[in-house]
Design a protein around this motif. Structure first.
Motif, PDB file in Angstrom:
ATOM      1  N   GLU A  83      -8.459   6.557 -23.923  1.00 27.15           N
ATOM      2  CA  GLU A  83      -8.273   7.756 -24.745  1.00 27.15           C
ATOM      3  C   GLU A  83      -8.664   9.013 -23.973  1.00 27.15           C
ATOM      4  N   PHE A  84      -9.774   8.939 -23.221  1.00 30.98           N
ATOM      5  CA  PHE A  84     -10.214  10.064 -22.397  1.00 30.98           C
ATOM      6  C   PHE A  84      -9.131  10.397 -21.373  1.00 30.98           C
ATOM      7  N   ARG A  85      -8.614   9.383 -20.686  1.00 25.61           N
ATOM      8  CA  ARG A  85      -7.591   9.620 -19.659  1.00 25.61           C
ATOM      9  C   ARG A  85      -6.312  10.198 -20.257  1.00 25.61           C
ATOM     10  N   ARG A  86      -5.907   9.694 -21.423  1.00 27.46           N
ATOM     11  CA  ARG A  86      -4.708  10.234 -22.086  1.00 27.46           C
ATOM     12  C   ARG A  86      -4.928  11.682 -22.516  1.00 27.46           C
ATOM     13  N   SER A  87      -6.099  11.969 -23.083  1.00 24.97           N
ATOM     14  CA  SER A  87      -6.390  13.344 -23.509  1.00 24.97           C
ATOM     15  C   SER A  87      -6.436  14.293 -22.319  1.00 24.97           C
ATOM     16  N   LEU A  88      -7.026  13.834 -21.227  1.00 26.33           N
ATOM     17  CA  LEU A  88      -7.094  14.631 -20.008  1.00 26.33           C
ATOM     18  C   LEU A  88      -5.689  14.930 -19.488  1.00 26.33           C
ATOM     19  N   ALA A  89      -4.853  13.906 -19.413  1.00 27.68           N
ATOM     20  CA  ALA A  89      -3.471  14.095 -18.944  1.00 27.68           C
ATOM     21  C   ALA A  89      -2.713  15.049 -19.858  1.00 27.68           C
ATOM     22  N   GLY A  90      -2.879  14.899 -21.162  1.00 27.55           N
ATOM     23  CA  GLY A  90      -2.197  15.780 -22.113  1.00 27.55           C
ATOM     24  C   GLY A  90      -2.633  17.228 -21.979  1.00 27.55           C
ATOM     25  N   ALA A  91      -3.937  17.427 -21.744  1.00 29.31           N
ATOM     26  CA  ALA A  91      -4.458  18.786 -21.582  1.00 29.31           C
ATOM     27  C   ALA A  91      -3.863  19.461 -20.350  1.00 29.31           C
ATOM     28  N   ILE A  92      -3.768  18.719 -19.267  1.00 31.07           N
ATOM     29  CA  ILE A  92      -3.209  19.278 -18.030  1.00 31.07           C
ATOM     30  C   ILE A  92      -1.721  19.548 -18.210  1.00 31.07           C
ATOM     31  N   LYS A  93      -1.011  18.587 -18.790  1.00 33.63           N
ATOM     32  CA  LYS A  93       0.435  18.745 -19.002  1.00 33.63           C
ATOM     33  C   LYS A  93       0.732  19.964 -19.875  1.00 33.63           C
ATOM     34  N   THR A  94      -0.034  20.140 -20.933  1.00 32.63           N
ATOM     35  CA  THR A  94       0.167  21.281 -21.825  1.00 32.63           C
ATOM     36  C   THR A  94       0.020  22.601 -21.067  1.00 32.63           C
ATOM     37  N   ALA A  95      -0.949  22.678 -20.164  1.00 33.90           N
ATOM     38  CA  ALA A  95      -1.130  23.894 -19.362  1.00 33.90           C
ATOM     39  C   ALA A  95       0.078  24.126 -18.456  1.00 33.90           C
ATOM     40  N   PHE A  96       0.586  23.069 -17.838  1.00 31.70           N
ATOM     41  CA  PHE A  96       1.745  23.214 -16.955  1.00 31.70           C
ATOM     42  C   PHE A  96       2.979  23.683 -17.713  1.00 31.70           C
ATOM     43  N   ILE A  97       3.211  23.120 -18.884  1.00 36.79           N
ATOM     44  CA  ILE A  97       4.369  23.518 -19.674  1.00 36.79           C
ATOM     45  C   ILE A  97       4.211  24.966 -20.139  1.00 36.79           C
ATOM     46  N   GLY A  98       3.018  25.326 -20.577  1.00 41.53           N
ATOM     47  CA  GLY A  98       2.792  26.677 -21.076  1.00 41.53           C
ATOM     48  C   GLY A  98       2.843  27.745 -20.009  1.00 41.53           C
ATOM     49  N   VAL A  99       2.248  27.472 -18.855  1.00 39.82           N
ATOM     50  CA  VAL A  99       2.149  28.501 -17.815  1.00 39.82           C
ATOM     51  C   VAL A  99       3.364  28.496 -16.893  1.00 39.82           C
ATOM     52  N   LEU A 100       3.745  27.319 -16.406  1.00 36.76           N
ATOM     53  CA  LEU A 100       4.855  27.249 -15.443  1.00 36.76           C
ATOM     54  C   LEU A 100       6.215  27.079 -16.111  1.00 36.76           C
ATOM     55  N   LYS A 101       6.219  26.911 -17.442  1.00 34.06           N
ATOM     56  CA  LYS A 101       7.460  26.769 -18.220  1.00 34.06           C
ATOM     57  C   LYS A 101       8.270  25.551 -17.776  1.00 34.06           C
ATOM     58  N   LEU A 102       7.577  24.449 -17.478  1.00 23.08           N
ATOM     59  CA  LEU A 102       8.260  23.227 -17.082  1.00 23.08           C
ATOM     60  C   LEU A 102       8.929  22.568 -18.281  1.00 23.08           C
ATOM     61  N   PRO A 103      10.021  21.858 -18.049  1.00 25.56           N
ATOM     62  CA  PRO A 103      10.577  21.034 -19.123  1.00 25.56           C
ATOM     63  C   PRO A 103       9.541  19.976 -19.521  1.00 25.56           C
ATOM     64  N   ASP A 104       9.567  19.539 -20.758  1.00 27.67           N
ATOM     65  CA  ASP A 104       8.585  18.603 -21.280  1.00 27.67           C
ATOM     66  C   ASP A 104       8.524  17.293 -20.486  1.00 27.67           C
ATOM     67  N   ASP A 105       9.635  16.870 -19.907  1.00 30.68           N
ATOM     68  CA  ASP A 105       9.652  15.583 -19.194  1.00 30.68           C
ATOM     69  C   ASP A 105       9.383  15.728 -17.697  1.00 30.68           C
ATOM     70  N   ASP A 106       9.038  16.906 -17.239  1.00 34.45           N
ATOM     71  CA  ASP A 106       8.829  17.161 -15.808  1.00 34.45           C
ATOM     72  C   ASP A 106       7.338  17.140 -15.498  1.00 34.45           C
ATOM     73  N   TYR A 107       6.751  15.952 -15.519  1.00 42.10           N
ATOM     74  CA  TYR A 107       5.318  15.832 -15.304  1.00 42.10           C
ATOM     75  C   TYR A 107       5.003  14.450 -14.748  1.00 42.10           C
ATOM     76  N   ASN A 108       4.188  14.408 -13.702  1.00 43.89           N
ATOM     77  CA  ASN A 108       3.781  13.153 -13.079  1.00 43.89           C
ATOM     78  C   ASN A 108       2.309  13.248 -12.727  1.00 43.89           C
ATOM     79  N   GLN A 109       1.520  12.291 -13.204  1.00 41.70           N
ATOM     80  CA  GLN A 109       0.092  12.291 -12.925  1.00 41.70           C
ATOM     81  C   GLN A 109      -0.365  10.906 -12.506  1.00 41.70           C
ATOM     82  N   VAL A 110      -1.239  10.874 -11.516  1.00 34.17           N
ATOM     83  CA  VAL A 110      -1.892   9.651 -11.077  1.00 34.17           C
ATOM     84  C   VAL A 110      -3.388   9.881 -11.235  1.00 34.17           C
ATOM     85  N   THR A 111      -4.068   8.945 -11.903  1.00 30.50           N
ATOM     86  CA  THR A 111      -5.506   9.051 -12.096  1.00 30.50           C
ATOM     87  C   THR A 111      -6.199   8.013 -11.233  1.00 30.50           C
ATOM     88  N   PHE A 112      -7.171   8.472 -10.473  1.00 31.09           N
ATOM     89  CA  PHE A 112      -7.947   7.597  -9.600  1.00 31.09           C
ATOM     90  C   PHE A 112      -9.361   7.519 -10.147  1.00 31.09           C
TER      91      PHE A 112
END
Length: 137
Positions: A15-44
């Protein structure tokens, strides 16, 4: 087509990892105006002995909850990158409840021609994904 790499200590819940990914994705969509499906994240998730950092980096106390977010994408203006840093930090703090002092980030800029994914179409004028009509630069 950003690639986000997140480094954190082992033990974070799904849940923490999903929330973290969602928070980052939301910032990218809001600031960089990316399409909703244009996101790739790898968590280490790393063992504590592999998270080596000064616990008082820049005179700020950093805890064992410190995360590093490395963001790779095409060149953007300094102003836009500053907006992105602020949005990611704010969203992460709100979404997963860590202190802002425990969020560290960097950006690695790449040339637009250094990205490839089957099905991607590029606007020849802007160099961005053709679906990004009003992409800020």
């Amino acid at each position: 087509m950003p690639l986000i790499s997140v480094y954190l200590r082992k033990g974070a819940s799904p849940e923490f990892r999903r929330s973290l990914a969602g928070a980052i994705k939301t910032a990218f969509i809001g600031v960089l105006k990316l399409p909703d499906d244009d996101y790739n994240q790898v968590t280490f998730e790393l063992d504590p002995e592999n998270m080596i950092y000064d616990p008082n980096f820049f005179g700020e106390a950093r805890s064992e909850k410190m995360i590093l977010i490395s963001m790779s994408f095409n060149h953007r203006s300094a102003e836009l990158k500053a907006q992105l840093f602020e949005a990611v930090a704010k969203n992460v703090v709100e979404a997963v409840g860590i202190r802002i002092q425990d969020v560290m980030m960097n950006i690695v800029e790449t040339a637009r021609e250094n990205w490839w994914a089957y099905g991607r179409t590029v606007n020849r004028d802007s160099g961005f994904d053709s679906r990004m009509v009003d992409a800020p630069t």
